[in-house]
Scaffold this motif. Structure first.
Motif, PDB file in Angstrom:
ATOM      1  N   ILE A   1       5.625   8.206   6.654  1.00 19.54           N
ATOM      2  CA  ILE A   1       4.329   7.576   6.421  1.00 19.54           C
ATOM      3  C   ILE A   1       3.183   8.547   6.701  1.00 19.54           C
ATOM      4  CG2 ILE A   1       4.127   6.614   8.747  1.00 19.54           C
ATOM      5  CD1 ILE A   1       3.065   4.938   5.424  1.00 19.54           C
ATOM      6  N   GLU A   2       3.367   9.482   7.618  1.00 16.94           N
ATOM      7  CA  GLU A   2       2.310  10.476   7.877  1.00 16.94           C
ATOM      8  C   GLU A   2       2.056  11.334   6.650  1.00 16.94           C
ATOM      9  OE1 GLU A   2       2.126  11.360  12.643  1.00 16.94           O
ATOM     10  OE2 GLU A   2       3.305  12.717  11.378  1.00 16.94           O
ATOM     11  N   VAL A   3       3.109  11.646   5.900  1.00 13.83           N
ATOM     12  CA  VAL A   3       2.948  12.438   4.678  1.00 13.83           C
ATOM     13  C   VAL A   3       2.190  11.625   3.636  1.00 13.83           C
ATOM     14  CG1 VAL A   3       4.170  13.606   2.806  1.00 13.83           C
ATOM     15  CG2 VAL A   3       5.029  13.770   5.159  1.00 13.83           C
ATOM     16  N   VAL A   4       2.567  10.353   3.496  1.00 11.28           N
ATOM     17  CA  VAL A   4       1.850   9.464   2.575  1.00 11.28           C
ATOM     18  C   VAL A   4       0.363   9.448   2.915  1.00 11.28           C
ATOM     19  CG1 VAL A   4       1.616   7.068   1.794  1.00 11.28           C
ATOM     20  CG2 VAL A   4       3.898   8.038   2.177  1.00 11.28           C
ATOM     21  N   ALA A   5       0.056   9.311   4.200  1.00 16.26           N
ATOM     22  CA  ALA A   5      -1.339   9.234   4.633  1.00 16.26           C
ATOM     23  C   ALA A   5      -2.068  10.562   4.454  1.00 16.26           C
ATOM     24  CB  ALA A   5      -1.403   8.789   6.094  1.00 16.26           C
ATOM     25  N   ASP A   6      -1.399  11.680   4.735  1.00  9.61           N
ATOM     26  CA  ASP A   6      -2.037  12.992   4.609  1.00  9.61           C
ATOM     27  C   ASP A   6      -2.436  13.298   3.168  1.00  9.61           C
ATOM     28  OD1 ASP A   6      -1.755  13.427   7.298  1.00  9.61           O
ATOM     29  OD2 ASP A   6      -0.052  14.799   7.122  1.00  9.61           O
ATOM     30  N   PHE A   7      -1.544  12.972   2.233  1.00  7.38           N
ATOM     31  CA  PHE A   7      -1.773  13.331   0.833  1.00  7.38           C
ATOM     32  C   PHE A   7      -2.658  12.329   0.108  1.00  7.38           C
ATOM     33  CE2 PHE A   7       1.481  16.267   1.748  1.00  7.38           C
ATOM     34  CZ  PHE A   7       1.656  17.146   0.693  1.00  7.38           C
TER      35      PHE A   7
ATOM     36  N   ARG B   1      -8.698   4.628   4.714  1.00  8.74           N
ATOM     37  CA  ARG B   1      -8.803   4.051   6.047  1.00  8.74           C
ATOM     38  C   ARG B   1      -7.511   3.311   6.419  1.00  8.74           C
ATOM     39  NH1 ARG B   1     -13.798   0.214   6.832  1.00  8.74           N
ATOM     40  NH2 ARG B   1     -14.758   2.135   6.057  1.00  8.74           N
ATOM     41  N   VAL B   2      -6.973   2.564   5.448  1.00  9.57           N
ATOM     42  CA  VAL B   2      -5.726   1.847   5.717  1.00  9.57           C
ATOM     43  C   VAL B   2      -4.582   2.833   5.912  1.00  9.57           C
ATOM     44  CG1 VAL B   2      -4.067   0.206   4.784  1.00  9.57           C
ATOM     45  CG2 VAL B   2      -6.516  -0.181   4.462  1.00  9.57           C
ATOM     46  N   ALA B   3      -4.559   3.892   5.102  1.00  9.05           N
ATOM     47  CA  ALA B   3      -3.515   4.898   5.242  1.00  9.05           C
ATOM     48  C   ALA B   3      -3.580   5.559   6.613  1.00  9.05           C
ATOM     49  CB  ALA B   3      -3.646   5.955   4.149  1.00  9.05           C
ATOM     50  N   ALA B   4      -4.785   5.830   7.094  1.00  2.48           N
ATOM     51  CA  ALA B   4      -4.929   6.423   8.428  1.00  2.48           C
ATOM     52  C   ALA B   4      -4.415   5.470   9.504  1.00  2.48           C
ATOM     53  CB  ALA B   4      -6.388   6.788   8.683  1.00  2.48           C
ATOM     54  N   ALA B   5      -4.684   4.189   9.312  1.00  3.38           N
ATOM     55  CA  ALA B   5      -4.191   3.203  10.279  1.00  3.38           C
ATOM     56  C   ALA B   5      -2.675   3.146  10.267  1.00  3.38           C
ATOM     57  CB  ALA B   5      -4.778   1.826   9.955  1.00  3.38           C
TER      58      ALA B   5
ATOM     59  N   LEU C   1       0.825  -1.201   0.000  1.00  7.93           N
ATOM     60  CA  LEU C   1       0.000   0.000   0.000  1.00  7.93           C
ATOM     61  C   LEU C   1       0.856   1.246   0.000  1.00  7.93           C
ATOM     62  CD1 LEU C   1      -2.650   1.532   0.295  1.00  7.93           C
ATOM     63  CD2 LEU C   1      -2.420   1.280   2.764  1.00  7.93           C
ATOM     64  N   LEU C   2       1.918   1.230   0.770  1.00  5.38           N
ATOM     65  CA  LEU C   2       2.796   2.386   0.863  1.00  5.38           C
ATOM     66  C   LEU C   2       3.407   2.721  -0.484  1.00  5.38           C
ATOM     67  CD1 LEU C   2       4.323   4.499   2.471  1.00  5.38           C
ATOM     68  CD2 LEU C   2       6.050   2.762   2.973  1.00  5.38           C
ATOM     69  N   VAL C   3       3.924   1.698  -1.167  1.00  2.55           N
ATOM     70  CA  VAL C   3       4.563   1.951  -2.453  1.00  2.55           C
ATOM     71  C   VAL C   3       3.561   2.471  -3.462  1.00  2.55           C
ATOM     72  CG1 VAL C   3       5.781   0.898  -4.379  1.00  2.55           C
ATOM     73  CG2 VAL C   3       6.395   0.283  -2.045  1.00  2.55           C
ATOM     74  N   LEU C   4       2.380   1.827  -3.531  1.00  3.87           N
ATOM     75  CA  LEU C   4       1.357   2.286  -4.464  1.00  3.87           C
ATOM     76  C   LEU C   4       0.827   3.651  -4.072  1.00  3.87           C
ATOM     77  CD1 LEU C   4      -0.406  -1.115  -4.844  1.00  3.87           C
ATOM     78  CD2 LEU C   4       0.287   0.267  -6.785  1.00  3.87           C
ATOM     79  N   GLY C   5       0.613   3.850  -2.799  1.00  6.26           N
ATOM     80  CA  GLY C   5       0.122   5.140  -2.331  1.00  6.26           C
ATOM     81  C   GLY C   5       1.120   6.225  -2.604  1.00  6.26           C
ATOM     82  N   SER C   6       2.406   5.941  -2.433  1.00 11.24           N
ATOM     83  CA  SER C   6       3.437   6.922  -2.673  1.00 11.24           C
ATOM     84  C   SER C   6       3.466   7.331  -4.129  1.00 11.24           C
ATOM     85  CB  SER C   6       4.801   6.371  -2.260  1.00 11.24           C
ATOM     86  OG  SER C   6       4.822   6.104  -0.880  1.00 11.24           O
ATOM     87  N   ALA C   7       3.021   6.474  -5.019  1.00  8.02           N
ATOM     88  CA  ALA C   7       2.938   6.832  -6.422  1.00  8.02           C
ATOM     89  C   ALA C   7       1.667   7.585  -6.726  1.00  8.02           C
ATOM     90  CB  ALA C   7       3.008   5.581  -7.290  1.00  8.02           C
ATOM     91  N   GLY C   8       0.756   7.683  -5.773  1.00  9.74           N
ATOM     92  CA  GLY C   8      -0.390   8.541  -5.960  1.00  9.74           C
ATOM     93  C   GLY C   8      -1.731   7.879  -5.869  1.00  9.74           C
ATOM     94  N   LEU C   9      -1.835   6.606  -5.497  1.00 11.84           N
ATOM     95  CA  LEU C   9      -3.132   5.962  -5.548  1.00 11.84           C
ATOM     96  C   LEU C   9      -3.526   5.232  -4.276  1.00 11.84           C
ATOM     97  CD1 LEU C   9      -2.869   4.648  -9.154  1.00 11.84           C
ATOM     98  CD2 LEU C   9      -4.277   6.497  -8.338  1.00 11.84           C
TER      99      LEU C   9
END
Length: 347
Positions: free
Chosen positions: A259-265, A206-210, A8-16
């Protein structure tokens, strides 16, 4: 940190922010990499004169300026805005190619790289547009300007167009939107079955917030990029052959973002919609580039931008993924040099 969390982190970091699952790992472990290209070990090492700026909410932005040795080449300023969970070092190859040809302004977007950490306060992408306006006013107050944005950086340019459309066709004479989107990311399937893709979009915030709630522990475990992080980044960021050092460079940039930045954005991207703002870009020289294997901001999103900006040039590079500025850096740099020449020729 669990494998699902890392994915999730890697995909989220790319924007999704979707999870790829354990099955992806087995496929990724069979990926091979070509021999590193000459000079790859220097990627990300270029530095310029620092010009710290304070945004309208007090966040300190890290800005670097490369002045050309020949003052005559400083008539045009090129401003680079990087993507989500990256920093200004991602522009290494373009910076190298354009140094001496124009004034170059590169900045770390808020909460990224060397810029200050900012708490969420309203729509973040809109704030990035205001940050870019601050960079322009402080570092490119006179003379023609070209804005170059990759991924989230392209969204930052669109946010500026929504906030201050009068700049486009005035001070801003050229725009390059690279591997980006004007909206509709909530429908992105990442080549997954639609029901699964919809579930991932629904659950990702929700997962990002966790993950953010356990950010201190997670960040400690992310101190070193793992093989899985590395291989997931390669799969999601590139479409063809890149050197191992280039893939590792991008993976390390993503891994260095808190990770907080990933979750915020992360929640911002499904709500991003700047289609109406694109009309301002029809008043400037506009270049749109994308790879045909971009999983994160697919070719169709660039085609949509060009439909809204009929005068734009569309360049689609084959066998190329989301990190087009690294994977096909030579072609990207050549098109930016051409854009610079066109803007300069038209005054």
């Amino acid at each position: 940190m669990t494998r699902a969390g890392r994915t999730l982190l890697v995909l989220g970091s790319a924007g999704l922010g979707v999870a790829a699952g354990v099955a992806a790992e087995r496929a990724l472990m069979r990926v091979s990499f070509p021999t590193p290209a000459d000079g790859d070990d220097a990627v990300g090492t270029l530095r310029g004169d620092p010009h710290p700026l304070t945004a309208d909410d007090g966040t300190v932005l890290h800005v670097e300026i490369d002045e050309p040795a020949d003052p005559a080449q400083g008539d045009v300023t090129v401003v680079f805005s990087h993507g989500y969970s990256l920093n200004l070092d991602t522009w290494h190859y373009q910076r190298q190619a354009l140094r001496g040809r124009a004034r170059l302004v590169l900045w770390d977007q808020r909460s990224h790289g060397r810029s200050g950490r900012a708490a969420p306060n309203g729509p973040i992408i809109d704030q990035l547009g205001r940050d870019l306006a601050r960079v322009l006013d402080a570092c490119a107050a006179t003379g023609p300007v070209i804005l170059v944005g990759h991924s989230m950086g392209g969204m930052t340019v669109m946010a500026l167009a929504a906030e201050r459309p009068e700049l486009f066709g005035g001070r801003i004479r050229g725009v390059a939107l690279i591997a980006t989107s004007a909206g509709g990311l909530d429908d992105l399937d990442l080549h997954l079955p639609q029901p699964l893709a919809r579930l991932f979009h629904k659950e990702a915030p929700r997962v990002a917030a966790a993950l953010a709630a356990r950010s201190e522990l997670i960040d400690r475990n992310r101190a070193r990029t793992t093989d899985l992080d590395f291989l997931l980044t390669k799969r999601l960021s590139f479409g063809g052959g890149v050197s191992r050092d280039q893939a590792r460079f991008v993976a390390d940039l993503i891994g260095s973002t808190p990770i907080e930045v990933v979750a915020d954005f992360l929640p911002e991207f499904d709500h991003h919609d700047k289609m109406r703002a694109l009309s301002a870009l029809d008043r400037v020289e506009t270049l749109v580039m994308v790879g045909d294997r971009d999983v994160l901001t697919p070719e169709s999103h660039s085609r949509q931008i060009v439909r809204e900006v009929p005068g734009a040039e569309l360049v689609i590079l084959p066998a190329t993924g989301h990190m087009i500025i690294t994977e096909r850096h030579q072609e990207v740099s050549e098109h930016l040099v051409d854009l610079l020449a066109t803007v300069r020729a038209r005054g």
